[in-house]
Motif scaffolding. Structure first.
Motif, PDB file in Angstrom:
ATOM      1  N   CYS C  57       0.816  -1.219   0.000  1.00 49.48           N
ATOM      2  CA  CYS C  57       0.000   0.000   0.000  1.00 49.48           C
ATOM      3  C   CYS C  57       0.850   1.269   0.000  1.00 49.48           C
ATOM      4  O   CYS C  57       1.930   1.302   0.579  1.00 49.48           O
ATOM      5  CB  CYS C  57      -0.898   0.043   1.234  1.00 49.48           C
ATOM      6  SG  CYS C  57      -1.820  -1.462   1.530  1.00 49.48           S
ATOM      7  N   ILE C  58       0.308   2.304  -0.626  1.00 51.45           N
ATOM      8  CA  ILE C  58       0.995   3.596  -0.633  1.00 51.45           C
ATOM      9  C   ILE C  58       0.942   4.205   0.773  1.00 51.45           C
ATOM     10  O   ILE C  58       1.964   4.563   1.344  1.00 51.45           O
ATOM     11  CB  ILE C  58       0.294   4.568  -1.620  1.00 51.45           C
ATOM     12  CG1 ILE C  58       0.178   3.937  -3.016  1.00 51.45           C
ATOM     13  CG2 ILE C  58       1.016   5.919  -1.649  1.00 51.45           C
ATOM     14  CD1 ILE C  58       1.454   3.807  -3.786  1.00 51.45           C
ATOM     15  N   ASP C  59      -0.295   4.285   1.317  1.00 50.40           N
ATOM     16  CA  ASP C  59      -0.442   4.825   2.670  1.00 50.40           C
ATOM     17  C   ASP C  59      -0.699   3.636   3.587  1.00 50.40           C
ATOM     18  O   ASP C  59      -1.812   3.391   4.026  1.00 50.40           O
ATOM     19  CB  ASP C  59      -1.618   5.807   2.686  1.00 50.40           C
ATOM     20  CG  ASP C  59      -1.715   6.536   4.017  1.00 50.40           C
ATOM     21  OD1 ASP C  59      -0.753   6.444   4.816  1.00 50.40           O
ATOM     22  OD2 ASP C  59      -2.752   7.170   4.266  1.00 50.40           O
ATOM     23  N   ALA C  60       0.354   2.877   3.878  1.00 49.38           N
ATOM     24  CA  ALA C  60       0.190   1.560   4.483  1.00 49.38           C
ATOM     25  C   ALA C  60      -0.206   1.621   5.950  1.00 49.38           C
ATOM     26  O   ALA C  60       0.510   2.225   6.761  1.00 49.38           O
ATOM     27  CB  ALA C  60       1.483   0.775   4.324  1.00 49.38           C
ATOM     28  N   PRO C  61      -1.325   0.990   6.297  1.00 44.86           N
ATOM     29  CA  PRO C  61      -1.745   0.979   7.706  1.00 44.86           C
ATOM     30  C   PRO C  61      -0.678   0.402   8.638  1.00 44.86           C
ATOM     31  O   PRO C  61      -0.483   0.914   9.739  1.00 44.86           O
ATOM     32  CB  PRO C  61      -2.995   0.092   7.697  1.00 44.86           C
ATOM     33  CG  PRO C  61      -3.505   0.158   6.304  1.00 44.86           C
ATOM     34  CD  PRO C  61      -2.307   0.341   5.429  1.00 44.86           C
ATOM     35  N   CYS C  62       0.009  -0.658   8.204  1.00 45.81           N
ATOM     36  CA  CYS C  62       1.015  -1.279   9.061  1.00 45.81           C
ATOM     37  C   CYS C  62       2.124  -0.290   9.387  1.00 45.81           C
ATOM     38  O   CYS C  62       2.598  -0.200  10.514  1.00 45.81           O
ATOM     39  CB  CYS C  62       1.583  -2.523   8.389  1.00 45.81           C
ATOM     40  SG  CYS C  62       2.356  -2.206   6.810  1.00 45.81           S
ATOM     41  N   MET C  63       2.494   0.471   8.371  1.00 42.52           N
ATOM     42  CA  MET C  63       3.564   1.455   8.518  1.00 42.52           C
ATOM     43  C   MET C  63       3.107   2.554   9.488  1.00 42.52           C
ATOM     44  O   MET C  63       3.846   2.973  10.376  1.00 42.52           O
ATOM     45  CB  MET C  63       3.851   2.032   7.131  1.00 42.52           C
ATOM     46  CG  MET C  63       4.989   2.993   7.038  1.00 42.52           C
ATOM     47  SD  MET C  63       5.428   3.205   5.297  1.00 42.52           S
ATOM     48  CE  MET C  63       4.122   4.291   4.740  1.00 42.52           C
ATOM     49  N   ASN C  64       1.854   2.974   9.311  1.00 42.70           N
ATOM     50  CA  ASN C  64       1.335   4.040  10.157  1.00 42.70           C
ATOM     51  C   ASN C  64       1.175   3.613  11.607  1.00 42.70           C
ATOM     52  O   ASN C  64       1.369   4.397  12.516  1.00 42.70           O
ATOM     53  CB  ASN C  64      -0.019   4.531   9.613  1.00 42.70           C
ATOM     54  CG  ASN C  64       0.142   5.137   8.231  1.00 42.70           C
ATOM     55  OD1 ASN C  64       1.238   5.567   7.859  1.00 42.70           O
ATOM     56  ND2 ASN C  64      -0.935   5.161   7.461  1.00 42.70           N
ATOM     57  N   VAL C  65       0.828   2.346  11.817  1.00 44.45           N
ATOM     58  CA  VAL C  65       0.531   1.924  13.180  1.00 44.45           C
ATOM     59  C   VAL C  65       1.793   1.554  13.963  1.00 44.45           C
ATOM     60  O   VAL C  65       1.806   1.582  15.184  1.00 44.45           O
ATOM     61  CB  VAL C  65      -0.479   0.746  13.176  1.00 44.45           C
ATOM     62  CG1 VAL C  65       0.232  -0.571  12.889  1.00 44.45           C
ATOM     63  CG2 VAL C  65      -1.231   0.652  14.487  1.00 44.45           C
ATOM     64  N   CYS C  66       2.832   1.192  13.260  1.00 42.02           N
ATOM     65  CA  CYS C  66       4.026   0.669  13.933  1.00 42.02           C
ATOM     66  C   CYS C  66       4.580   1.698  14.938  1.00 42.02           C
ATOM     67  O   CYS C  66       4.970   2.801  14.561  1.00 42.02           O
ATOM     68  CB  CYS C  66       5.107   0.305  12.911  1.00 42.02           C
ATOM     69  SG  CYS C  66       6.581  -0.332  13.709  1.00 42.02           S
ATOM     70  N   PRO C  67       4.650   1.336  16.248  1.00 40.08           N
ATOM     71  CA  PRO C  67       5.055   2.296  17.288  1.00 40.08           C
ATOM     72  C   PRO C  67       6.546   2.648  17.240  1.00 40.08           C
ATOM     73  O   PRO C  67       6.943   3.671  17.769  1.00 40.08           O
ATOM     74  CB  PRO C  67       4.707   1.579  18.598  1.00 40.08           C
ATOM     75  CG  PRO C  67       4.697   0.125  18.260  1.00 40.08           C
ATOM     76  CD  PRO C  67       4.284   0.026  16.828  1.00 40.08           C
ATOM     77  N   VAL C  68       7.373   1.764  16.645  1.00 38.57           N
ATOM     78  CA  VAL C  68       8.817   2.058  16.637  1.00 38.57           C
ATOM     79  C   VAL C  68       9.339   2.391  15.236  1.00 38.57           C
ATOM     80  O   VAL C  68      10.536   2.449  15.004  1.00 38.57           O
ATOM     81  CB  VAL C  68       9.615   0.872  17.235  1.00 38.57           C
ATOM     82  CG1 VAL C  68       9.315   0.726  18.722  1.00 38.57           C
ATOM     83  CG2 VAL C  68       9.316  -0.418  16.496  1.00 38.57           C
ATOM     84  N   LYS C  69       8.409   2.599  14.313  1.00 35.01           N
ATOM     85  CA  LYS C  69       8.767   2.953  12.922  1.00 35.01           C
ATOM     86  C   LYS C  69       9.706   1.915  12.278  1.00 35.01           C
ATOM     87  O   LYS C  69      10.699   2.252  11.651  1.00 35.01           O
ATOM     88  CB  LYS C  69       9.408   4.349  12.863  1.00 35.01           C
ATOM     89  CG  LYS C  69       8.494   5.469  13.325  1.00 35.01           C
ATOM     90  CD  LYS C  69       7.696   6.019  12.134  1.00 35.01           C
ATOM     91  CE  LYS C  69       6.569   6.949  12.566  1.00 35.01           C
ATOM     92  NZ  LYS C  69       5.335   6.241  13.028  1.00 35.01           N
ATOM     93  N   ALA C  70       9.350   0.641  12.498  1.00 37.26           N
ATOM     94  CA  ALA C  70      10.149  -0.435  11.901  1.00 37.26           C
ATOM     95  C   ALA C  70       9.739  -0.683  10.448  1.00 37.26           C
ATOM     96  O   ALA C  70      10.432  -1.385   9.721  1.00 37.26           O
ATOM     97  CB  ALA C  70       9.990  -1.716  12.709  1.00 37.26           C
TER      98      ALA C  70
END
Ligand code: SF4
Ligand code: SF4
Ligand code: SF4
Ligand SMILES: [Zn+2]
Lengths: 654, 91, 166
Positions: C57-70
């Motif tokens: 995804c372009i605006d990926a939910p997983c990326m947005n939710v990740c608390p440590v920006k992994a």
């Protein structure tokens, strides 16, 4: 590791479950799949037992390449003493069960005894349990599978299940998986029914370690390409197995009206192209489906059309897969029917009842001939006009047999030889069988090699045990020589002409080893030298086996395994009473093959019969290659060479 | 690795495309149907076959032309009967 | 250059699961569909098979939710990437992915997802139907347009021939 899967011995009488490893020594001797199953059958079945009693075993097996990268490591073998023949019962099905069994940690589930009430076996990540099947018993093949997924809360569970026909004690009931994958011909379903076992359900998330993953991927690419580029497999991928039926009918190689003719005339409606057309109309342009890891995708999907017949039997719009060539045989040429809706309906019914299509079609076609000959009358059929070409009567009889709901249905559910005893009046003369198993739909009067194949097939009349099908292609002798002199040398005669008798015994012997090896590996016969001369065999398997499992076996080593396993099956049959010329349990064709000439088909087929003397000579030559004496009994030196001399005395190796 | 080809792989060169075999067992002659043609006659034995095109350039025999095949079969059967009759008379 | 994406045409899928198989062998050296980054969901009773994997995804939910920006997006390769050195194994991404494409390996205790096989997707290489394909997004929509148009054309024909002429 692909080699670390286990064997579970489940006793339904006591509830005891033993889990045993398979040693490397056993792997090298039997590989797995059907081969090791034959050994387990030999050791775990009580000699001379009643096949429908607790002393029989039913064994579910995955091959050693099941679930690996090998093309179509999808096959499940089920073995038992066959309630139909009293001899070896063994079936093989595709689908997704065997890989799931392996992901769950097992290669073989050996079921003994009899449960006091209906149960199923649940195999999950190394654990085996016997569970109550009260929610599953009585359900159709597919309903039972969806119900167990619901019960256990996992949509990815795969099942080896029996249907209502097995529960009712029909002697030729199948083990099934998915919509239509059928473990037929072996009576495994019947034995499950007799043990109150509805299914084995499997689900697994355990690794199968691939020995050389990157090399395996690369070799696999090449191996698959070899398989999918063959013309035969491209045709199969487009039209499915019906194309085989179509090709054979074209020249007159199909038993029609039981055995009166050898070709079904004016049958355009059920030719492969017509089936394909309807399939696409009913499910869409991409109408093929495949087994695990298979790129050939030989199975069509379809919905039953809205016709008066479908309405009458209440199946309009039902979804199914197939029909396979065996259904065209069982429900078209054998009973002399030519309607597409009949074919699709019958195919659906046998899938739901879980009954062997070939055997039930053969029983009904036989009964039709008896009816036309006046041996069966309206009194026996309850007024049903059991004539050739009566579509409705055909469908009606399937219901009556699977439910054992009428006197005639009840008799026919017992199989040919038992039924002939009950009916009497010379009815046995019309029965076309080997070892008590009905012949498939092919008519071998013009093809001596194929005739020898069905006569010596270990599970009774059958094409998937040793048929030299490529014999029909008129391949030049030098091509034949290449194929048949590997991995062991052969410099005897070979002939391109398939109406000939010479060279055929070696071909049958070679194919018997080839197909046994495939069944040990647990891959599909359409991926080897069965219908295509340029498909992989021993040399190629040696590599696939090495890359996937790490096992180093030369082509000759694999050949030796196949030899050994074929001998074990033969020993089992001999122990259970097989004698070469016994009309019921022997390796001989019925008189009709020798006495009634073929009357239809291509000009060179008309008039053909099998020459009895030459047939007997072929069989003797075959026994010689097999390492047997003139009675077909393995010689002591053969047993010694294959390390089987102690098979009776030794404690089971597993 | 591509060097060590198995027997099966080496036999791939024997595959032919664009042709069908006559289905008459002891004929088995190769027939090259005209592109897209629905029928083809065997030049060797006279059998006639209905053709289906799996895809362009890939024909297969769908079945016999029923009339032709019926006629040939019946002629053959009659000849066999006549021969048998003759044998009987000779004895 | 526009990076390619995995495009799934589920109608072509035969349900063979070779994609699952090669994916797990390529990444883990084992055959084990539960470790594959792609999974074929099935409705067997209607012959429907739908391969599911990460959409990058372009605006990926997983990326947005990740608390440590992994999780970050590699724009050049057009893929969403998990940096396992940073990941703390909280599985928030697993919970939030709308496609179920973020997975968790319980034995190794880490999340895993489709990495497009570093540019040579094995599932595409082995899928003989090309039910999974690797094309640029603009090409994808062109193909889709044409197929959709064909379906409209076919629909008429189908409607008139659905009932079988006995
Ligand atoms: S490999 Fe292709 S056809 Fe097979 S399951 Fe995967 S997507 Fe479907
Ligand atoms: S992991 Fe899930 S949320 Fe993240 S990019 Fe993939 S699909 Fe989207
Ligand atoms: S592209 Fe690679 S990682 Fe992604 S699903 Fe396909 S095989 Fe698996
Ligand atoms: Zn010819």
């Amino acid at each position: 590791m692909a080699l670390d899967r286990k064997v579970a011995i489940v006793n339904l009488s006591t509830g005891k479950i033993d889990i045993k490893p398979i040693s490397l020594e056993v792997r090298k001797k039997f590989l797995g799949g059907r081969g090791l199953a034959a050994y387990l059958l030999y050791k775990y079945v009580k000699p001379g037992c009643d096949p429908m009693g607790p002393d029989n075993a039913v064994i579910f097996s995955a091959g050693i390449l099941g679930g690996t990268l090998a093309s179509a490591g999808s096959r499940t073998d089920v073995m038992c003493k066959n309630p139909l023949t009293g001899l070896l019962g063994s079936g093989n099905m595709g689908g997704f069960f065997a890989p799931e069994l392996r992901f769950a940690g097992f290669d073989h589930i050996v079921v003994l005894g009899k449960a006091p009430k209906p149960v199923y076996i649940w195999v999950n990540d190394g654990v085996v349990e016997i569970r109550d099947a009260k929610n599953l018993w009585g359900k159709s093949v597919t309903e039972a599978q969806w119900a167990v997924r619901e019960e256990l809360g996992d949509p990815d569970i795969k099942c080896a299940v029996c249907g209502p026909a097995a529960e009712k004690g029909v002697r030729y009931a199948n083990v099934m998986t998915g919509i239509k994958n059928s473990n037929g011909r072996g009576g495994g379903g019947s034995v499950m029914g007799s043990k109150n076992l509805k299914m084995v359900a499997a689900r697994g998330t355990m690794d199968i370690k691939i020995a050389h993953p990157m090399e395996a991927l690369e070799f696999d690419k090449r191996y698959i390409e070899q398989i999918t580029s063959a013309k035969v497999n491209q045709t199969m991928g487009a039209l499915g197995t019906p194309f085989i039926w179509g090709a054979t009918n074209s020249w007159g190689g199909l038993r029609t009206n039981n055995f009166q003719y050898n070709q079904l005339l004016y049958c355009d409606e059920i030719e492969p192209e017509s089936i394909d057309e309807w399939s696409k109309k009913s499910v869409g342009e991409y109408n093929m489906t495949a087994c695990f890891g298979c790129q050939v995708h030989c199975r069509a999907k379809y919905k039953i059309p809205d016709t008066p017949l479908a309405r009458k039997f209440g199946v309009v719009g039902n979804y199914d897969e197939g029909p396979e060539y065996t259904s065209q045989g069982a429900f078209c040429c054998e009973p002399g029917c030519t309607r597409l809706d009949t074919l699709l309906i019958c195919n659906h019914l046998v899938d739901q009842y879980g009954v062997d299509n070939l055997e039930i079609g053969h029983m009904i076609a036989w009964a039709m001939e008896l009816y036309e000959e006046g041996i069966l009358t309206n009194k026996d059929t309850g007024g049903l006009e059991l004539r050739f070409g009566n579509d409705e009567a055909l469908i009606e009889m399937i219901h009556q047999i699977c439910n054992r709901s009428t006197p005639l249905g009840n008799i026919l559910a017992e199989g040919g030889i038992r039924a002939a005893e009950k009916i009497g009046k010379n009815s046995i003369k019309y029965l076309v069988h080997v070892k008590g198993m009905g012949n498939l739909h092919s008519d071998e009067r013009a093809t001596p090699g194929l005739a020898l194949n069905i006569a010596v097939a270990s599970r009774g009349s059958d094409h998937l045990r040793s048929r030299p099908a490529i014999d029909l292609y008129h391949l030049p002798v030098d091509v034949l020589r290449k194929i048949y002199s590997s991995p062991v040398p052969y410099d005897g005669p070979l002939s391109s002409d398939h109406t000939e008798y010479i060279g055929k015994p070696w071909q049958v012997y070679w194919h018997e080893n080839c197909y046994m090896a495939v069944d040990c590996l647990g891959t599909c016969k359409y991926h080897t030298t069965f219908l295509g001369a340029t498909l992989p065999n021993f040399e190629d398997w040696s590599k696939v086996l090495y890359y996937n499992t790490g096992l180093e076996m030369s082509p000759k080593d694999i050949w030796d395994v196949a030899e050994r396993c074929n001998i074990v099956e033969r020993l089992f049959n001999i122990r259970e009473g097989m004698k070469k010329d016994d009309p019921y349990k022997g390796e001989i064709l019925v008189d009709r093959y020798f006495n009634e000439p073929a009357r239809r088909g291509a000009p060179d087929v008309v008039g053909k019969t099998i020459d009895r003397q030459k047939f007997i000579e072929m069989r003797a030559e075959f026994y010689k290659y097999r390492g047997c004496d003139e009675d077909g009994v393995p010689k002591p030196e053969t047993l010694k060479r294959l390390g089987l001399e102690n098979i009776d005395k030794e404690p089971s190796l597993v | 690795m591509s060097e060590d080809r198995s027997t099966a792989e080496s036999l791939r060169s024997t595959r032919t495309y664009g042709q069908v075999r006559c289905m008459n067992p002891s004929c088995m002659g190769r027939i090259t149907p005209d592109p897209g043609a629905p029928k083809a006659k065997c030049p060797r034995c006279g059998s006639e076959w209905r053709i289906f095109w799996v895809k362009p350039g890939f024909p297969r025999v769908k079945g016999p032309v029923w009339e032709t095949s019926q006629k040939l079969a019946q002629e053959k059967w009659a000849a066999i009967q006549a021969q048998a009759q003759q044998k009987k008379e000779e004895n | 250059m526009e990076p390619k994406v995995l495009v799934i045409n589920h109608e072509k899928c035969t349900g063979c699961r070779r994609c699952e198989l090669v994916c797990s062998v390529y990444h883990e050296g084992v055959s084990n569909p539960s470790k594959a980054r792609i999974k074929v969901e099935k409705w067997e009773w209607e012959g429907l098979y739908i391969p599911m994997t990460c959409r990058q995804c372009i605006d990926a939910p997983c990326m947005n939710v990740c608390p440590v920006k992994a999780i970050y997006r590699n724009e050049e390769e057009g893929r969403v990437h998990v940096d396992h050195d940073i990941c703390i194994g909280c599985r928030s991404c697993v919970a939030v992915c709308p496609f179920g494409a973020m997975n968790f390996n319980p034995s190794e205790k880490r999340v895993f997802k489709c990495d497009l096989c570093s540019g040579e997707p094995q599932c595409v290489r082995f899928c003989d139907m090309k039910a999974v394909d690797f094309v640029t997004p603009s090409k994808e929509s062109l193909i889709k347009k044409r197929n959709a148009a064909k379906k409209i054309a076919d629909a008429k024909k189908l409607a008139t021939t659905m009932s079988y002429e006995a």
